[in-house]
Design a protein around this motif. Structure first.
Motif: not given
Lengths: 192, 20
Positions: A12, A14, A44-45, A48, A51-52, A106-107, A110, A113-114, B3-6, B10, B13-14, B17
């Motif tokens: 996905h 960004l 998105v992938e 994470w 981040y992870n 984290l918020e 998000l 990136v969102g 490209r907005q993602y709520k 998001l 998807f954590q 992966a």
């Protein structure tokens, strides 16, 4: 013939490519030498995956920072996209490191990136978390301290997303004022 | 458009992966 759903194999994308930076305070080195680019991502992938893989902010030692900035913008006042800008700043109490810090950071990531700030997301340069003994700090940096509408919208959305109570006021300061301040506090250009 | 993602999208998807 089998029909393949693109959702199953395309990451996905960004809106922006982002760069995560790490700062570790080593007093024997210059400020710039202590700043390292960790990695860049634009899906998105991949966000994470990064981040992870890294330490939570609350596990970092005092003096360290994470910065997430749009690709091409360095996390410093001197960058062309930052030098006329400023930041929304939240200073946390010592108790909040355990209670809120990782959740708030984290918020914030998000939100970035969102593209949570709608059309005003273009004004966002990045975000920074500073780990400090006297109180950790979170900030969202924007590109122009005169763009009142964008700054106000960004501040309102950010405060709401973090769940900061209405009665708690957060301030926006220009980098120019922060750089030239004489005391420990910088005057707010805006508050929400 | 952007490209907005709520946030909830998001967050979904954590851990995906790591499974693929």
């Amino acid at each position: 013939q089998e029909v393949v759903n693109p959702e199953d194999y395309i990451k996905h994308p960004l809106q922006n490519r982002w760069a995560l930076w790490f700062f570790k305070n080593d007093k024997t080195k210059t400020w710039q030498a202590n700043l390292r680019l960790i990695s860049k991502f634009d899906t998105v992938e991949d966000f994470w995956a990064l981040y992870n893989h890294i330490q939570l902010s609350s596990n970092l030692i005092s003096g360290c920072d994470y910065s997430l900035f749009k690709d091409g913008i360095e996390p410093m006042w001197e960058d062309e996209r930052n030098k006329r800008g400023g930041r929304w700043l939240i200073t946390l109490s010592k108790q909040q490191r355990r209670a809120d810090l990782d959740r708030f950071w984290l918020e914030t990531l998000l939100c970035l990136v969102g593209e949570a700030f709608d059309d005003h997301s273009d004004d966002v340069c990045g975000a920074v978390v500073n780990i400090r003994t006297k109180g950790d700090k979170l900030a969202i940096w924007t590109t122009d301290y005169e763009n009142k509408d964008a700054i106000t919208h960004i501040g309102q959305v950010w405060k709401e997303r973090l769940g900061v109570p209405h009665k708690v006021i957060i301030g926006y300061q220009s980098h120019a004022d922060t750089a030239t301040k004489s005391g420990s506090t910088t005057k707010n250009k805006f508050v929400v | 458009g952007k490209r907005q993602y709520k946030r909830d999208f998001l967050l979904g998807f954590q851990f995906m992966a790591a499974c693929t």
